[in-house]
Design an enzyme around this catalytic site. Structure first.
Site, PDB file in Angstrom:
ATOM      1  N   GLU A  80     -26.885  83.703  39.316  1.00  9.43           N
ATOM      2  CA  GLU A  80     -26.113  84.854  39.790  1.00  9.43           C
ATOM      3  C   GLU A  80     -25.696  85.748  38.622  1.00  9.43           C
ATOM      4  O   GLU A  80     -25.207  85.261  37.599  1.00  9.43           O
ATOM      5  CB  GLU A  80     -24.873  84.342  40.525  1.00  9.43           C
ATOM      6  CG  GLU A  80     -23.941  85.424  41.028  1.00  9.43           C
ATOM      7  CD  GLU A  80     -22.667  84.853  41.619  1.00  9.43           C
ATOM      8  OE1 GLU A  80     -21.964  85.601  42.322  1.00  9.43           O
ATOM      9  OE2 GLU A  80     -22.373  83.660  41.364  1.00  9.43           O
ATOM     10  N   LYS A 134     -25.705  90.258  48.788  1.00  7.93           N
ATOM     11  CA  LYS A 134     -24.797  89.216  49.265  1.00  7.93           C
ATOM     12  C   LYS A 134     -23.993  89.702  50.460  1.00  7.93           C
ATOM     13  O   LYS A 134     -23.401  90.783  50.441  1.00  7.93           O
ATOM     14  CB  LYS A 134     -23.861  88.792  48.122  1.00  7.93           C
ATOM     15  CG  LYS A 134     -22.983  87.603  48.451  1.00  7.93           C
ATOM     16  CD  LYS A 134     -22.138  87.217  47.240  1.00  7.93           C
ATOM     17  CE  LYS A 134     -21.268  86.001  47.530  1.00  7.93           C
ATOM     18  NZ  LYS A 134     -20.414  85.640  46.378  1.00  7.93           N
ATOM     19  N   CYS A 186     -24.085  82.196  45.573  1.00  8.69           N
ATOM     20  CA  CYS A 186     -22.819  81.524  45.301  1.00  8.69           C
ATOM     21  C   CYS A 186     -22.206  80.933  46.566  1.00  8.69           C
ATOM     22  O   CYS A 186     -22.762  80.053  47.211  1.00  8.69           O
ATOM     23  CB  CYS A 186     -21.871  82.501  44.611  1.00  8.69           C
ATOM     24  SG  CYS A 186     -20.346  81.740  43.985  1.00  8.69           S
TER      25      CYS A 186
END
Length: 499
Positions: A265, A321, A373
């Site tokens: 990430e 995301k 994540c």
């Protein structure tokens, strides 16, 4: 039981729960923890007392299990200790409200009898616990952490994961705990056998399901996951950007012959369009495709500047995301909090959620289902996005949590997503846990935490779907809803008899 003793008991029971999860893995403690709450609630006379018993249980649970939040706020967010403690305490107190409600609702359902009296109360407690975990997967964006089912990932209950997901495992575990509590109260051998029969049947069924291959393995690819171990407190230092680029370039050169290379990430601490020349040069040295976590900045026709926590593949596709972390990806009440501590001023804290649904990324001819994540903690979101994908890929930067238990809890969740979907998971992180997880949830290779390295391996695409991937939580929630109606009828009859 006195109020003080009850408070201390439920606080200890809640604090015990995280030790059943990674990295400790003492799964019987989950049975003790849940069983203790069940026993205490059954001996609490008032609804107010039941609420506070549940609340104190939640304080222990989240105070220990989510203690890693302090590390990110104080150590890396530069918040003074007093402020960091206050913010964590506020978070813990808020999350404990959910278990407080659990205690209150259970008291209402079990009114007119002691909770240790029979199967109806045990079923009610397990159903309410599972319903609470389900609520935490979506309410106010959710915090799907510290679920009971994760403690049983290396037990026979894993056979349930591809069928019911982690919530079904939680239900069976908590029901087992409650049944063990009510067992001594049964007045005959026959009743004791009946009490044990329900959880025993579910455990045997789960064990038998472990031999079922819900998905089929197919073509293979060689992969490399890069763990650069860039220190969080220096990552966004512009003067050191050339150093971080060089580190990624050197590590990636070791994987030049791999089909798929994955960076974690926000690997290069710069906007994607600014880092692209370096990325293009790096890609030229590879025989395969690069998938990278990045910070994507876009400007629309109206001049609006939007930032995304994203993943980009050189073979095609951008994933943005979708599930953002409060105070990590964005700052609630921004006008009041922005600038309060350095943690709130990083580019990563100005994110915008991506659209739903999104297409898979492409790499080496495969479809990759991404989770960035925190997103890997959401069973439903991962399963929906994973449909039709060859493998699951998750990139993360758990450096925020130092050497705490947080990153290891996070990695355990990735193992559960592999089990639920019957797919390999590639997990690339900045400093651990970087791992290749197979379609049975087994970690086949991983790098040590807090070290630079490149993890290489062979992964296989899988075809077909698990029942959970097809139907998600609908079957389990339907069963719980039917149980809730039945238990409601039982509770109503008891009240009528009491009057």
């Amino acid at each position: 039981m006195s109020a003080i003793l009850r408070t201390l008991a439920v606080l200890a029971a809640g604090a015990m729960l995280p030790f059943a999860l990674a990295p400790f893995g003492i799964f019987p403690l989950m049975l003790v923890s849940a069983g203790a709450l069940f026993w205490i609630l059954g001996r609490t006379r008032t609804g107010v007392g039941a609420f506070w018993a549940g609340w104190w249980f939640g304080v222990g649970k989240y105070g220990v299990g989510a203690s890693w939040i302090y590390v990110s706020i104080h150590v890396f967010g530069a918040a003074p200790p007093a402020l960091a403690i206050a913010l964590v305490a506020l978070f813990v107190a808020g999350m404990a409200l959910f278990t407080g409600v659990l205690g209150l609702v259970f008291h209402r359902v079990a009114a007119g009898s002691r909770a240790g009296a029979g199967m109806a109360e045990a079923l009610a407690f397990a159903a309410l616990w599972t319903a609470l975990e389900w609520v935490l997967t979506w309410f106010l964006t959710g915090f799907p952490w510290l679920f009971a089912g994760y403690a049983f990932i290396d037990t026979p209950l894993t056979g349930l994961a591809p069928v019911t997901g982690v919530l079904g495992m939680s239900f069976v575990a908590v029901l087992t705990a409650a049944c063990l509590v009510i067992l001594p109260a049964q007045d005959s051998t026959r009743r004791r056998i009946l009490v044990l029969a329900a959880p025993a049947t579910l455990w045997v069924a789960a064990w038998s399901l472990q031999s079922v291959a819900w998905t089929e393995r197919g073509a293979s690819r060689s992969v490399a996951l890069v763990q650069a171990n860039v220190p969080q407190d220096a990552k966004w230092d512009r003067d050191r950007l050339p150093e971080w680029k060089a580190r990624y370039g050197d590590l990636t050169a070791r994987a030049s012959d791999r089909d798929i290379v994955v960076w974690p990430e926000a690997a290069i601490p710069d906007y994607y369009h600014l880092a692209k020349p370096f990325i293009d040069d790096t890609v030229q040295t590879l025989s395969g495709d690069l998938v990278q976590g990045t910070v994507l900045a876009e400007v629309d026709e109206g001049g609006t500047f939007t930032v995304y926590n994203a993943a980009v593949s050189t073979s095609g596709g951008i994933y943005r995301k979708r599930r953002l972390v409060p105070f990590g990806d964005y700052v609630p009440f921004e006008s009041a909090l922005r600038g309060l501590i350095g943690f709130f001023d990083l580019p990563m804290s100005r994110g915008t959620p991506g659209a739903e649904p999104q297409p898979h990324l492409k790499a080496s001819g495969w479809d990759l289902a991404m989770a960035i994540c925190y997103e890997i903690a959401y069973p439903k979101a991962v399963a929906e996005h994973g449909r039709g994908a060859d493998v699951l890929v998750t990139v993360s930067n758990d450096t925020w949590f130092g050497s705490s238990i947080g990153p290891l809890q996070h990695a355990q969740m990735a193992r559960m997503r592999a089990l639920e979907n019957g797919k390999y998971v590639l997990r690339a992180t900045n400093n651990g846990v970087t791992a290749v997880i197979d379609d049975r949830g087994v970690v086949v290779a991983e790098l040590p935490q807090f070290e630079q390295g490149v993890l290489t391996g062979i992964v296989q695409a899988t075809s077909g779907s698990t029942p959970f991937a097809r139907f998600l939580n609908a079957p389990l929630l339907s069963v719980l809803a039917i149980a809730a109606v039945g238990l409601g009828v039982v509770s109503l009859r008891r009240r009528r008899k009491a009057t």
